[in-house]
Motif scaffolding. Structure first.
Motif, PDB file in Angstrom:
ATOM      1  N   ARG A 181      -4.801  11.160   2.116  1.00 37.21           N
ATOM      2  CA  ARG A 181      -3.955  10.792   0.987  1.00 37.21           C
ATOM      3  C   ARG A 181      -4.759  10.485  -0.274  1.00 37.21           C
ATOM      4  O   ARG A 181      -4.179  10.149  -1.303  1.00 37.21           O
ATOM      5  CB  ARG A 181      -3.089   9.583   1.376  1.00 37.21           C
ATOM      6  CG  ARG A 181      -2.062   9.920   2.453  1.00 37.21           C
ATOM      7  CD  ARG A 181      -1.441   8.660   3.045  1.00 37.21           C
ATOM      8  NE  ARG A 181      -0.257   8.971   3.845  1.00 37.21           N
ATOM      9  CZ  ARG A 181      -0.284   9.395   5.108  1.00 37.21           C
ATOM     10  NH1 ARG A 181      -1.465   9.557   5.716  1.00 37.21           N
ATOM     11  NH2 ARG A 181       0.830   9.666   5.756  1.00 37.21           N
ATOM     12  N   MET A 182      -6.089  10.581  -0.195  1.00 37.66           N
ATOM     13  CA  MET A 182      -6.958  10.270  -1.320  1.00 37.66           C
ATOM     14  C   MET A 182      -7.336  11.534  -2.087  1.00 37.66           C
ATOM     15  O   MET A 182      -7.298  12.641  -1.548  1.00 37.66           O
ATOM     16  CB  MET A 182      -8.242   9.585  -0.833  1.00 37.66           C
ATOM     17  CG  MET A 182      -8.025   8.276  -0.079  1.00 37.66           C
ATOM     18  SD  MET A 182      -7.361   6.928  -1.104  1.00 37.66           S
ATOM     19  CE  MET A 182      -5.630   6.941  -0.586  1.00 37.66           C
ATOM     20  N   ALA A 183      -7.723  11.362  -3.352  1.00 34.10           N
ATOM     21  CA  ALA A 183      -8.260  12.469  -4.137  1.00 34.10           C
ATOM     22  C   ALA A 183      -9.724  12.710  -3.792  1.00 34.10           C
ATOM     23  O   ALA A 183     -10.215  13.840  -3.846  1.00 34.10           O
ATOM     24  CB  ALA A 183      -8.118  12.174  -5.626  1.00 34.10           C
ATOM     25  N   ALA A 184     -10.446  11.648  -3.456  1.00 28.03           N
ATOM     26  CA  ALA A 184     -11.862  11.702  -3.121  1.00 28.03           C
ATOM     27  C   ALA A 184     -12.216  10.387  -2.445  1.00 28.03           C
ATOM     28  O   ALA A 184     -11.429   9.428  -2.479  1.00 28.03           O
ATOM     29  CB  ALA A 184     -12.716  11.909  -4.372  1.00 28.03           C
ATOM     30  N   SER A 217      -0.409   9.422  -8.810  1.00 27.41           N
ATOM     31  CA  SER A 217      -1.305  10.454  -8.305  1.00 27.41           C
ATOM     32  C   SER A 217      -2.212   9.912  -7.205  1.00 27.41           C
ATOM     33  O   SER A 217      -2.375   8.694  -7.048  1.00 27.41           O
ATOM     34  CB  SER A 217      -2.160  10.996  -9.455  1.00 27.41           C
ATOM     35  OG  SER A 217      -2.904   9.948 -10.051  1.00 27.41           O
ATOM     36  N   ALA A 218      -2.802  10.824  -6.446  1.00 26.46           N
ATOM     37  CA  ALA A 218      -3.679  10.425  -5.351  1.00 26.46           C
ATOM     38  C   ALA A 218      -4.846   9.608  -5.892  1.00 26.46           C
ATOM     39  O   ALA A 218      -5.523  10.027  -6.836  1.00 26.46           O
ATOM     40  CB  ALA A 218      -4.203  11.652  -4.624  1.00 26.46           C
ATOM     41  N   PRO A 219      -5.115   8.434  -5.318  1.00 20.96           N
ATOM     42  CA  PRO A 219      -6.201   7.583  -5.802  1.00 20.96           C
ATOM     43  C   PRO A 219      -7.543   7.956  -5.189  1.00 20.96           C
ATOM     44  O   PRO A 219      -7.642   8.847  -4.340  1.00 20.96           O
ATOM     45  CB  PRO A 219      -5.761   6.184  -5.342  1.00 20.96           C
ATOM     46  CG  PRO A 219      -4.970   6.450  -4.099  1.00 20.96           C
ATOM     47  CD  PRO A 219      -4.313   7.790  -4.279  1.00 20.96           C
ATOM     48  N   VAL A 220      -8.579   7.271  -5.641  1.00 22.86           N
ATOM     49  CA  VAL A 220      -9.926   7.411  -5.096  1.00 22.86           C
ATOM     50  C   VAL A 220     -10.182   6.236  -4.159  1.00 22.86           C
ATOM     51  O   VAL A 220      -9.950   5.078  -4.530  1.00 22.86           O
ATOM     52  CB  VAL A 220     -10.980   7.423  -6.223  1.00 22.86           C
ATOM     53  CG1 VAL A 220     -12.397   7.468  -5.640  1.00 22.86           C
ATOM     54  CG2 VAL A 220     -10.749   8.599  -7.158  1.00 22.86           C
ATOM     55  N   TYR A 221     -10.647   6.522  -2.961  1.00 23.02           N
ATOM     56  CA  TYR A 221     -11.016   5.461  -2.020  1.00 23.02           C
ATOM     57  C   TYR A 221     -12.432   4.990  -2.319  1.00 23.02           C
ATOM     58  O   TYR A 221     -13.337   5.811  -2.504  1.00 23.02           O
ATOM     59  CB  TYR A 221     -10.950   5.976  -0.584  1.00 23.02           C
ATOM     60  CG  TYR A 221     -11.559   5.020   0.432  1.00 23.02           C
ATOM     61  CD1 TYR A 221     -10.784   4.015   1.011  1.00 23.02           C
ATOM     62  CD2 TYR A 221     -12.905   5.118   0.811  1.00 23.02           C
ATOM     63  CE1 TYR A 221     -11.341   3.140   1.936  1.00 23.02           C
ATOM     64  CE2 TYR A 221     -13.459   4.244   1.724  1.00 23.02           C
ATOM     65  CZ  TYR A 221     -12.672   3.252   2.283  1.00 23.02           C
ATOM     66  OH  TYR A 221     -13.217   2.385   3.186  1.00 23.02           O
ATOM     67  N   VAL A 222     -12.631   3.675  -2.338  1.00 21.23           N
ATOM     68  CA  VAL A 222     -13.969   3.096  -2.511  1.00 21.23           C
ATOM     69  C   VAL A 222     -14.156   1.999  -1.472  1.00 21.23           C
ATOM     70  O   VAL A 222     -13.384   1.044  -1.418  1.00 21.23           O
ATOM     71  CB  VAL A 222     -14.164   2.503  -3.924  1.00 21.23           C
ATOM     72  CG1 VAL A 222     -15.589   1.962  -4.063  1.00 21.23           C
ATOM     73  CG2 VAL A 222     -13.885   3.545  -5.011  1.00 21.23           C
ATOM     74  N   LEU A 258       0.831  -1.196   0.000  1.00 19.55           N
ATOM     75  CA  LEU A 258       0.000   0.000   0.000  1.00 19.55           C
ATOM     76  C   LEU A 258       0.871   1.255   0.000  1.00 19.55           C
ATOM     77  O   LEU A 258       0.607   2.203  -0.752  1.00 19.55           O
ATOM     78  CB  LEU A 258      -0.935   0.005   1.206  1.00 19.55           C
ATOM     79  CG  LEU A 258      -1.773   1.273   1.403  1.00 19.55           C
ATOM     80  CD1 LEU A 258      -2.676   1.532   0.200  1.00 19.55           C
ATOM     81  CD2 LEU A 258      -2.600   1.177   2.685  1.00 19.55           C
ATOM     82  N   ALA A 259       1.892   1.279   0.834  1.00 21.25           N
ATOM     83  CA  ALA A 259       2.784   2.433   0.884  1.00 21.25           C
ATOM     84  C   ALA A 259       3.425   2.687  -0.472  1.00 21.25           C
ATOM     85  O   ALA A 259       3.504   3.838  -0.941  1.00 21.25           O
ATOM     86  CB  ALA A 259       3.850   2.230   1.954  1.00 21.25           C
ATOM     87  N   ALA A 260       3.870   1.617  -1.120  1.00 24.45           N
ATOM     88  CA  ALA A 260       4.506   1.760  -2.431  1.00 24.45           C
ATOM     89  C   ALA A 260       3.499   2.252  -3.460  1.00 24.45           C
ATOM     90  O   ALA A 260       3.815   3.118  -4.295  1.00 24.45           O
ATOM     91  CB  ALA A 260       5.113   0.433  -2.866  1.00 24.45           C
ATOM     92  N   PHE A 261       2.290   1.716  -3.422  1.00 26.15           N
ATOM     93  CA  PHE A 261       1.260   2.120  -4.378  1.00 26.15           C
ATOM     94  C   PHE A 261       0.972   3.613  -4.266  1.00 26.15           C
ATOM     95  O   PHE A 261       0.861   4.314  -5.285  1.00 26.15           O
ATOM     96  CB  PHE A 261      -0.017   1.315  -4.138  1.00 26.15           C
ATOM     97  CG  PHE A 261      -1.164   1.689  -5.027  1.00 26.15           C
ATOM     98  CD1 PHE A 261      -1.237   1.222  -6.329  1.00 26.15           C
ATOM     99  CD2 PHE A 261      -2.181   2.520  -4.570  1.00 26.15           C
ATOM    100  CE1 PHE A 261      -2.301   1.568  -7.160  1.00 26.15           C
ATOM    101  CE2 PHE A 261      -3.242   2.866  -5.392  1.00 26.15           C
ATOM    102  CZ  PHE A 261      -3.303   2.393  -6.687  1.00 26.15           C
TER     103      PHE A 261
END
Length: 213
Positions: free
Chosen positions: A109-112, A49-54, A41-44
């Motif tokens: 750490r997420m975009a949304a 760019s900041a990912p989207v949490y789902v 997860l840390a590497a990802f």
């Protein structure tokens, strides 16, 4: 005395409440202190760019279908994503699945954020200042929080999970990642919530009550 542990920026006190009822601000129990993310997860998170949490919650009516819809929607939009499914590993080149993580560590750490609309999850997403799309698995409190997020301009209208499709999910993700007005309102709301200290306010009120009783 009755104390409601919600931000007055999210739910203001009705005018017909008496003086013994207070909205204190959220009572956050931060879980990130001392927590370390798994290496994958840390590497990802560092790789792009900041990912989207789902995350659709433990009561999701169709966990398999909602997982597949999330992966398809993110891939169609060309976005990176973090899926809270209880699994661990890469679901696709752009999407990682996690067993779980403290929201107070993950959400900034997420975009949304896209989730089921639980009270605690909603609070953490708003505190992080992230645009929020709610897909409630019930029509009670989760739908209520989804409607509050939408009314505050921090997210699109909530869609019940029983009506979830790849197309509806993609539309919601597009809104929370591309609508600049929504992003600005979410950031402003987050700043306000972070300036509150609901626990301290609750302690203060309890102290005042004890002094007068």
């Amino acid at each position: 005395t009755r104390l409601y542990c919600c931000s007055p920026r999210v739910v203001s006190a009705p005018v017909d409440w008496d003086e013994s009822t207070k909205v204190t601000g959220y009572w956050f129990l931060d879980g990130a202190r001392g927590w370390r993310p798994p290496e994958q997860l840390a590497a990802f998170l560092q790789e792009g760019s900041a990912p989207v949490y789902v995350g659709f919650g433990s009561a999701a009516p169709d966990p398999v279908g909602s997982r597949e819809a999330a992966i398809a929607a993110l891939e169609a939009l060309g976005l990176r994503g973090v899926l809270a499914t209880g699994r661990s590993g890469m679901a696709s080149p752009r999407v990682i699945e996690i067993e779980g993580a403290p929201h107070d560590w993950l959400f900034p750490r997420m975009a949304a954020v896209v989730h089921h609309g639980g009270a605690g999850t909603t609070a953490e997403g708003l505190r992080a200042g992230k645009p929020t799309a709610v897909f409630p698995s019930n029509l009670g409190d989760q739908l209520y929080w989804g409607r509050r997020v939408h009314a505050l301009g921090a997210g699109p209208e909530p869609v019940p999970q029983k009506k979830l499709t790849t197309e509806r999910l993609a539309a919601a993700i597009r809104a929370v990642t591309e609508d600049e007005g929504m992003r600005r309102l979410a950031e402003e709301l987050g700043q306000g919530i972070r300036a509150e200290n609901g626990v301290a306010r609750a302690v203060e009120i309890i102290g005042e009550v004890r002094m007068t009783s």
